[in-house]
Scaffold this active site. Structure first.
Site, PDB file in Angstrom:
ATOM      1  N   SER A   1     -11.055   0.112   5.874  1.00 19.24           N
ATOM      2  CA  SER A   1     -10.229   0.551   4.301  1.00 19.24           C
ATOM      3  C   SER A   1      -9.754  -1.296   3.934  1.00 19.24           C
ATOM      4  O   SER A   1      -8.758  -1.197   3.066  1.00 19.24           O
ATOM      5  CB  SER A   1      -9.088   0.945   5.034  1.00 19.24           C
ATOM      6  OG  SER A   1      -9.585   2.848   5.058  1.00 19.24           O
TER       7      SER A   1
ATOM      8  N   LYS B   1       1.146  -1.248  -0.084  1.00 18.08           N
ATOM      9  CA  LYS B   1      -0.160   0.212  -0.223  1.00 18.08           C
ATOM     10  C   LYS B   1       1.001   0.966  -0.155  1.00 18.08           C
ATOM     11  O   LYS B   1       1.874   1.449   0.134  1.00 18.08           O
ATOM     12  CB  LYS B   1      -0.791  -0.053   1.481  1.00 18.08           C
ATOM     13  CG  LYS B   1      -1.960   1.171   1.624  1.00 18.08           C
ATOM     14  CD  LYS B   1      -3.021   0.856   2.304  1.00 18.08           C
ATOM     15  CE  LYS B   1      -4.137   1.871   2.613  1.00 18.08           C
ATOM     16  NZ  LYS B   1      -4.945   1.892   3.417  1.00 18.08           N
TER      17      LYS B   1
ATOM     18  N   SER C   1      -9.536   2.419   1.637  1.00 22.54           N
ATOM     19  CA  SER C   1      -8.584   3.326   1.187  1.00 22.54           C
ATOM     20  C   SER C   1      -7.205   1.954   0.512  1.00 22.54           C
ATOM     21  O   SER C   1      -6.611   2.777  -0.147  1.00 22.54           O
ATOM     22  CB  SER C   1      -7.656   3.842   2.003  1.00 22.54           C
ATOM     23  OG  SER C   1      -6.975   3.147   3.279  1.00 22.54           O
TER      24      SER C   1
END
Length: 473
Positions: free
Chosen positions: A183, A84, A159
């Site tokens: 997320s 990420k 996210s």
């Protein structure tokens, strides 16, 4: 690239790991198959935003050499992984989706990255995020929006949206993300993959500005529950630098998962006790799937814990964290920090000591009620998301089934309410709408019962096969 090469990119990580150790495929061959898919399809999906082909090939070659030399290898040996873009990767650009960090290259890996590397995973690149991971829709001014592999033009969630889209599109077999308000779960639900929000402290986060906070966690994502469990077995475990890190032996997560749920007591709460508005299509899809638990030997009741106070807990503690993390940055660069982050940080700046005390008191009472609820039930089922994937041009849904959503957090409350409880929660593929959009099922367990939610999700996954449906890129 042949159909067989594409097929290998969709095999479970557990199967690929075994093939690599048996030398049925080399790490270099596996990497090149994934790099080919990234080259062909990532321009349309926009899931992988930084790519290091030469570095990945060097790491894959080193993995093959180590195996050939008879050296001990880790559980994720040779598996391509993407990190990420809010997680620091030493020597690789990490932007946090912000124009303030377009060219930032950290000096070292943060803990979640380091543990995957130590387990043998091969770093391919970084996955897209919303700016500073704020919000459950992945777009930012640096790289633009990530598209849902199941329907171009629709959101992949967030996210950890780039991670979920990369898994769904066959770009990588394993990925990781983080979850404050959904997320890891929200993008898993949107992209028909699996995301686990672990118990706080299960996967230690380091470095962290506020190490005692339990609101934001890091965790694994995969295409199967067993793949997520395998990753958890290397991501979990104590670290003395992390004050809330749990000491449990993480190897237990890699043990075989059951395919029956005999005697399991299941609670089903499609609107979390009337506290959230959910698109009726989502409720309809999941209502048709929930009876599978009875076929697996479980009992299912309509029941929900008392979640009163959860909104205040999440809203207050999130605002406090945003002020601590982004407040100064937003004040120094108001034109380079998106409005929703400024709004949340400004909320935090107005908090008083009594505000925080009330939130923590409500937090304690909420936790006690969850513990009591899970004395009667083993798991709680709920929708992962309240809406279906929406157009990428939309910042966030402003209405659900005719009910206005006041801000960018309102439409995620099916996840944020659970975040406030401290309970582990897994999103697994729960079915599809008539026009082919994925729907996620959220499996919530008692505090620290991460293994239980994995077992429950795995049995459901094996019985339904929803996760085996692939996008037609």
């Amino acid at each position: 690239m042949t159909t067989a090469d594409d097929d290998v990119c969709f095999r479970p990580a557990t199967e690929l790991a075994a093939m690599l150790r048996a030398r049925e495929i080399s790490a270099r061959e596996l990497l090149d198959a994934h790099l080919d898919r990234i080259d062909r399809w990532n321009p349309a999906v926009n899931a992988v935003v930084t790519l290091d082909v030469e570095g990945a090939r060097a790491a894959a070659d080193a993995a093959d050499a180590a195996l050939a030399a008879g050296e001990p290898v880790g559980p994720l040996h040779g598996l391509p992984v993407a990190h990420k873009d809010t997680h620091a990767t030493g020597g690789m650009r990490t932007t946090w989706g912000s124009p303030l960090h377009t060219d930032t290259v950290p000096l070292r890996d943060e803990l979640v990255v380091a543990r995957l590397k130590a387990a043998g995973a091969v770093r391919v690149g970084k996955t897209n995020v919303p700016e500073f991971a704020a919000g459950s829709h992945t777009f930012n001014p640096v790289f633009g929006a990530t598209h849902n592999p199941y329907r171009h033009g629709l959101s992949a969630g967030g996210s950890s949206g780039g991670a979920a889209a990369a898994l769904a599109a066959g770009f990588v077999p394993v990925a990781e993300g983080s979850d404050m308000g959904g997320s890891l779960r929200n993008p898993a639900g949107f992209c028909n993959v699996v995301g686990l929000r672990p118990t706080p402290g299960r996967v230690p986060t380091w470095p962290a500005a506020i190490g005692w906070s339990q609101l934001s966690v890091q965790g694994p994502m995969g295409r199967t529950v067993a793949d997520v469990a395998l990753q958890l077995s290397v991501l979990a475990g104590p670290d003395r630098r992390v004050p809330i890190a749990l000491d449990d032996d993480p190897s237990a997560f890699a043990a075989p998962l059951p395919e029956r749920l005999d005697g399991l007591r299941v609670a089903w709460a499609p609107d979390l006790g009337g506290r959230v508005t959910v698109d009726p299509t989502i409720v309809s899809v999941l209502a048709a799937s929930v009876p599978v638990f009875e076929e697996l030997g479980a009992t299912v009741d309509d029941a929900c814990p008392d979640l009163s106070g959860a909104d205040e807990v999440f809203g207050t503690l999130r605002a406090w964290l945003f002020e601590a993390t982004f407040g100064d940055l937003a004040r120094r660069h108001p034109d380079k920090v998106k409005e929703s982050i400024r709004w949340n940080a400004e909320m935090g700046a107005t908090l008083s000591g009594p505000d925080l005390a009330r939130a923590e008191t409500a937090h304690t009472k909420l936790y006690e009620r969850m513990v009591a609820f899970f004395e009667r039930y083993d798991v709680l089922l709920a929708p992962t998301t309240q809406v279906l994937p929406f157009p990428v041009e939309m910042e966030y849904p402003t209405e659900i089934a005719g009910v206005h959503q006041d801000n960018y957090l309102e439409w995620m409350r099916s996840c944020t309410l659970i975040s406030a409880t401290g309970c582990p929660a897994l999103s697994v593929p729960g079915g599809f709408t008539r026009d082919g959009l994925p729907v996620g099922l959220q499996v919530i367990g008692p505090p620290r019962a991460d293994r239980r939610v994995l077992e429950t999700g795995h049995a459901f996954e094996q019985a339904t096969g929803f996760g085996r449906r692939r996008p037609a890129l």
